[in-house]
Motif scaffolding. Structure first.
Motif: not given
Length: 424
Positions: A317-325, A331-335, A407-409, A416-418
């Motif tokens: 759903d393009e949100r940061v995973s609950s476990f992720s630092n 620097d960047v997030y991806v699935v 860039r998203d929030s 964050v940068k996704e």
């Protein structure tokens, strides 16, 4: 190893992991808190790391130390790190039972400059609830799917790119298994899997599969640091340095490391800093590392270094995973949630809460897995593909891939940068 505050699955799981790591390494794993579930970093009980240029000031500080602390001067270990650029010392028995961090505090009081010496931290591929771990976020799960996800991105043109996955080792049958044709030609250090799969078995193979799906025209070697189940999925940062030296002999353009650690006082890891200074900085190679699975912003090394691409995890759903630092380590997030890729056949018995004792049978050559462990190789693959298709340097490929991030929030952690591909 009691944990008087234990009360939820996350804390119990962290305690399970530390018990496993300590058993696998004969008591050579210490942490900085009374309750294991609260730890922030793991360290060897007798090792100190010192840059060669700081050896004199270190030994001078030792000479000024109260003679009641150390029974004799620390011994220089015979392990040779970066041709002597980093020195590993072994502390003698401390008469007062002082820990390595406590000895370092005393040495700094005796005049040792800040950062001149450091514990020898444990780098680990398991998840964490305290902070000395990285990934995966869960143990591997069975799947009925027969195709990888994220799927293979076909690539007809481009030069071959060298990628080294520094991880738990390689499962050689996957390279010729008709169920995993995308792994043809991959090589590495055999982790020697049997019918009963050890904890962390298949981790490196799964990650190699993620890289290959994103960048089919890659030559991948899996440099194993925990083959045969040695180490319980962990390795000292000084020993990791030796593995990274080995990795560089394969002339990589991209290195993927789905592991990491927190450190004493959150100072930069000496081993990873020395690796960059003496080997990586002068090469045409980029390191990509997992940001870790502790749901916090404290620095996680090597992902937190500015020269390393730290990768956090997104859900679909393009949100940061609950476990992720997050924060400086990402620097960047991806699935990174619910990847499906190659995994050894065999029986796996879970060793972590809440599934401890659960028996999982893998017989399709595939598994489902989640964690920043699997987000990192997706970015490593995207960088390798950029090099392959456009003939650019590794540094330019890194820049090009990160520029594509949106860039998203996220409501829980802020901006964050996704990297959003069709599969997110």
């Amino acid at each position: 190893m009691s944990d008087w505050k234990i009360g939820d699955d996350r804390r119990r799981r962290t305690t399970d992991q530390l018990r496993h790591l300590r058993r696998a390494n004969e008591g050579q794993v210490h942490w900085d808190t009374e309750a294991p579930a609260d730890f922030t970093f793991l360290f060897h009980p007798d090792h100190l790391l010192v840059d060669a240029e700081d050896v004199d000031v270190f030994e001078e500080a030792v000479a000024r130390l109260d003679k009641g602390v150390l029974s004799e001067p620390p011994r220089r270990d015979d392990v040779r790190l970066l041709d002597g650029a980093l020195v590993r010392y072994v502390l003698p028995t401390r008469q007062g039972g002082e820990t390595v961090p406590e000895v370092l505090d005393l040495l700094e009081e005796a005049g040792l400059p800040d950062g001149a010496a450091s514990p020898d931290h444990w780098v680990h591929v398991s998840p964490g609830g305290g902070g000395g771990a990285a990934c995966p976020a869960v143990e591997p799960e069975e799947t009925g799917l027969t195709d990888p996800w994220p799927p293979i991105e076909p690539q007809e043109k481009g030069d071959e790119v060298s990628v080294v996955v520094v991880d738990t080792g390689w499962h050689p049958p996957a390279a010729t298994d008709p169920r995993t044709p995308w792994l043809k030609g991959v090589d590495g250090d055999d982790e020697n899997n049997g019918a009963h799969l050890r904890p962390y078995a298949g981790h490196g193979t799964f990650i190699a599969g993620v890289v290959r799906c994103a960048a089919p025209r890659t030559r991948i070697f899996v440099e194993g640091f925990a083959v045969d189940g040695v180490g319980g999925g962990g390795i000292l940062e000084s020993e990791m340095l030796l593995q990274l030296e080995e990795a560089m002999t394969h002339d990589p353009q991209v290195i993927n490391l789905s592991a990491g650690c927190r450190t004493w006082r959150d100072r930069p890891s000496k081993a990873f800093a020395a690796f960059y200074r003496d080997l990586l900085k002068g090469s045409d190679c980029v390191m990509v590392a997992a940001a870790g699975n502790d749901s916090w912003a404290a620095p996680f090394w090597p992902a937190a270094f500015d020269w390393c691409v730290g990768v956090g995890s997104l859900d679909r759903d393009e949100r940061v995973s609950s476990f992720s630092n997050f924060g400086v380590s990402a620097d960047v997030y991806v699935v990174g949630r619910n990847h499906v890729n190659a995994f050894p056949d065999g029986t796996f018995t879970c060793h972590e809460t809440p599934n401890k004792g659960d028996v999982r049978v893998f017989g399709t050559g595939m598994a489902r897995w989640s964690g920043t462990s699997f987000a990192a190789p997706l970015v490593a693959g995207l960088i390798a593909r950029e090099i392959s298709e456009h003939g650019v340097s590794a540094a330019d490929a890194r820049t090009a891939v990160l520029k594509r991030a949106v860039r998203d929030s996220d409501p829980t952690i802020g901006p964050v940068k996704e990297l959003r591909r069709p599969y997110v």
